[in-house]
Design a protein around this motif. Structure first.
Motif, PDB file in Angstrom:
ATOM      1  N   VAL A 172       0.633  -1.152   0.078  1.00  0.00           N
ATOM      2  CA  VAL A 172      -0.104   0.050  -0.019  1.00  0.00           C
ATOM      3  C   VAL A 172       0.874   1.191  -0.034  1.00  0.00           C
ATOM      4  O   VAL A 172       0.363   2.435  -0.578  1.00  0.00           O
ATOM      5  CB  VAL A 172      -0.899   0.082   1.193  1.00  0.00           C
ATOM      6  CG1 VAL A 172      -2.027   1.195   1.010  1.00  0.00           C
ATOM      7  CG2 VAL A 172      -1.745  -1.203   1.271  1.00  0.00           C
ATOM      8  N   ILE A 173       1.946   1.253   0.631  1.00  0.00           N
ATOM      9  CA  ILE A 173       2.645   2.459   0.599  1.00  0.00           C
ATOM     10  C   ILE A 173       3.316   2.438  -0.763  1.00  0.00           C
ATOM     11  O   ILE A 173       3.480   3.783  -1.041  1.00  0.00           O
ATOM     12  CB  ILE A 173       3.907   2.130   1.646  1.00  0.00           C
ATOM     13  CG1 ILE A 173       4.962   3.494   1.933  1.00  0.00           C
ATOM     14  CG2 ILE A 173       4.901   1.017   1.302  1.00  0.00           C
ATOM     15  CD1 ILE A 173       4.348   4.688   2.187  1.00  0.00           C
ATOM     16  N   THR A 174       3.725   1.633  -1.551  1.00  0.00           N
ATOM     17  CA  THR A 174       4.074   2.132  -3.068  1.00  0.00           C
ATOM     18  C   THR A 174       2.882   2.650  -3.726  1.00  0.00           C
ATOM     19  O   THR A 174       3.141   3.725  -4.495  1.00  0.00           O
ATOM     20  CB  THR A 174       4.545   0.975  -3.497  1.00  0.00           C
ATOM     21  OG1 THR A 174       5.633   0.246  -2.788  1.00  0.00           O
ATOM     22  CG2 THR A 174       4.891   0.892  -4.927  1.00  0.00           C
ATOM     23  N   LYS A 175       1.677   2.204  -3.514  1.00  0.00           N
ATOM     24  CA  LYS A 175       0.461   2.823  -4.233  1.00  0.00           C
ATOM     25  C   LYS A 175       0.337   4.253  -3.683  1.00  0.00           C
ATOM     26  O   LYS A 175       0.130   5.145  -4.784  1.00  0.00           O
ATOM     27  CB  LYS A 175      -0.735   1.900  -3.969  1.00  0.00           C
ATOM     28  CG  LYS A 175      -0.769   0.600  -4.467  1.00  0.00           C
ATOM     29  CD  LYS A 175      -1.971  -0.174  -3.926  1.00  0.00           C
ATOM     30  CE  LYS A 175      -3.542   0.572  -4.542  1.00  0.00           C
ATOM     31  NZ  LYS A 175      -4.456  -0.225  -3.968  1.00  0.00           N
ATOM     32  N   LEU A 176       0.659   4.449  -2.463  1.00  0.00           N
ATOM     33  CA  LEU A 176       0.493   5.794  -2.079  1.00  0.00           C
ATOM     34  C   LEU A 176       1.478   6.947  -2.747  1.00  0.00           C
ATOM     35  O   LEU A 176       1.095   7.903  -3.225  1.00  0.00           O
ATOM     36  CB  LEU A 176       0.599   5.784  -0.606  1.00  0.00           C
ATOM     37  CG  LEU A 176       0.361   6.963   0.262  1.00  0.00           C
ATOM     38  CD1 LEU A 176      -0.114   6.921   1.639  1.00  0.00           C
ATOM     39  CD2 LEU A 176       1.694   8.130   0.205  1.00  0.00           C
ATOM     40  N   ARG A 177       2.818   6.261  -2.799  1.00  0.00           N
ATOM     41  CA  ARG A 177       3.851   7.367  -3.351  1.00  0.00           C
ATOM     42  C   ARG A 177       3.756   7.419  -4.945  1.00  0.00           C
ATOM     43  O   ARG A 177       3.972   8.334  -5.273  1.00  0.00           O
ATOM     44  CB  ARG A 177       4.881   6.810  -2.883  1.00  0.00           C
ATOM     45  CG  ARG A 177       5.309   6.855  -1.492  1.00  0.00           C
ATOM     46  CD  ARG A 177       6.884   6.294  -0.959  1.00  0.00           C
ATOM     47  NE  ARG A 177       6.887   6.531   0.252  1.00  0.00           N
ATOM     48  CZ  ARG A 177       7.551   5.690   0.949  1.00  0.00           C
ATOM     49  NH1 ARG A 177       8.458   4.339   0.459  1.00  0.00           N
ATOM     50  NH2 ARG A 177       7.989   6.228   2.504  1.00  0.00           N
ATOM     51  N   LYS A 178       2.903   6.445  -5.477  1.00  0.00           N
ATOM     52  CA  LYS A 178       2.693   6.585  -6.894  1.00  0.00           C
ATOM     53  C   LYS A 178       1.635   7.571  -7.128  1.00  0.00           C
ATOM     54  O   LYS A 178       1.583   8.258  -8.031  1.00  0.00           O
ATOM     55  CB  LYS A 178       2.312   5.206  -7.560  1.00  0.00           C
ATOM     56  CG  LYS A 178       3.538   4.389  -7.718  1.00  0.00           C
ATOM     57  CD  LYS A 178       3.322   3.258  -8.451  1.00  0.00           C
ATOM     58  CE  LYS A 178       4.144   2.221  -8.815  1.00  0.00           C
ATOM     59  NZ  LYS A 178       3.820   0.799  -9.082  1.00  0.00           N
ATOM     60  N   ARG A 179       0.683   7.667  -6.337  1.00  0.00           N
ATOM     61  CA  ARG A 179      -0.686   8.354  -6.574  1.00  0.00           C
ATOM     62  C   ARG A 179      -0.363   9.818  -5.750  1.00  0.00           C
ATOM     63  O   ARG A 179      -0.989  10.824  -6.435  1.00  0.00           O
ATOM     64  CB  ARG A 179      -2.022   7.735  -5.857  1.00  0.00           C
ATOM     65  CG  ARG A 179      -2.975   8.484  -6.432  1.00  0.00           C
ATOM     66  CD  ARG A 179      -4.404   7.722  -5.903  1.00  0.00           C
ATOM     67  NE  ARG A 179      -5.632   8.579  -5.815  1.00  0.00           N
ATOM     68  CZ  ARG A 179      -6.759   8.156  -5.625  1.00  0.00           C
ATOM     69  NH1 ARG A 179      -6.841   6.818  -5.272  1.00  0.00           N
ATOM     70  NH2 ARG A 179      -7.743   9.151  -5.629  1.00  0.00           N
TER      71      ARG A 179
END
Length: 274
Positions: free
Chosen positions: A11-18
């Motif tokens: 989820v942290i990767t999704k957050l940083r992408k968005r």
């Protein structure tokens, strides 16, 4: 292995992408720390309070975080205006009932907000959540004392209020859709710095902004924040809370999937409400 458990580090990767935009109507004590914490994590903070603009801001934001820490009548009005606009726009709304139960005005204000706004997640300590739900507990200032276990209060409060709940403390609890997680990451040094709980509520908003599964998003936020705190303490344990606060921001910026996978301490329960 449980699918939710496997997905937590992602989820942290999704957050940083968005890079989600998080609209905060929060208390004056924590504004700067909250903004810096969200920026460090990879989100984009905005603090907008005026009733003339909060509806527009809540509409364009990816999540709205309402925090009653320094409560005023004007802020309550702004929170309700923003919350209603967020509901129309399908923007998730996180409510932090700071100090609920300490005064009747605080408790009544939370009840009014919850009556007029659909809340995506209610997050507080055990005493705050218990008082919002009408479960007997005591509050002194904004801290909780003389309460039952976090898990039991979370289950009862979620049933009574019909809303997903996160209770933070020595052991964090997240509950949504009849499932519950217990998180044992974190460090007691978080209690020595003002605003760490308020920042966590904003971070929960950031995770929920990018992940539709409320339980997964909440668990990932709690784990990420808790591990960042543990790593921050390890680096600053000879120094104190001032250095810890700065290092917490550093660790929020540096934490990655590998760190989360290595250090997370999560127990997942199914059928918690049955």
């Amino acid at each position: 292995m449980n699918e939710t458990y496997e997905m937590i580090p992602n989820v942290i990767t999704k957050l940083r992408k968005r890079v989600p935009l998080i609209h905060n109507i929060t208390n004056v004590v924590v504004t700067n720390f909250t903004a810096n914490g969200l920026l460090a994590l990879g989100a984009s903070p905005v603090m907008a309070y005026a009733k003339e603009e909060v509806a527009d801001m809540a509409t364009i934001a990816d999540a709205l975080v309402l925090n009653i820490g320094t409560l005023t009548a004007e802020n309550v009005e702004s929170m309700i205006i923003a919350g209603k606009a967020a509901n129309v726009a399908n923007t998730p709304v996180i409510l932090d009932p700071v100090g609920a139960g300490a005064t009747s005005y605080r408790t009544e204000s939370v009840h009014r907000i919850m009556k007029e706004v659909e809340i995506t997640l209610l997050r507080g300590n055990a005493a705050e959540i218990a008082n919002v739900a009408g479960i007997k507990a005591e509050v002194r200032g904004v801290d909780s004392v003389n309460v039952h276990n976090n898990r039991g209060i979370a289950i009862e409060a979620s049933q009574l209020l019909q809303v997903p709940v996160v209770i933070t403390g020595e052991q964090d609890v997240a509950l949504a859709n009849g499932k519950l997680t217990l998180i044992r990451n974190g460090h007691e040094m978080l209690t020595k710095v003002t605003g760490t709980g308020c920042l966590l509520s904003a971070i929960l908003g950031a995770f929920i902004a990018v992940e539709d599964d409320i339980l997964l998003a909440s668990t990932a936020a709690l784990v990420t924040y808790g591990i960042a705190a543990e790593l921050a303490f390890e680096k600053t344990k000879e120094e104190g809370p001032g250095s810890f606060q700065i290092e917490l921001l550093n660790r929020l910026a540096k934490i990655n999937e590998a760190d989360i996978k290595k250090w997370m301490k999560v127990e997942i329960e199914k059928g918690a409400l049955q």
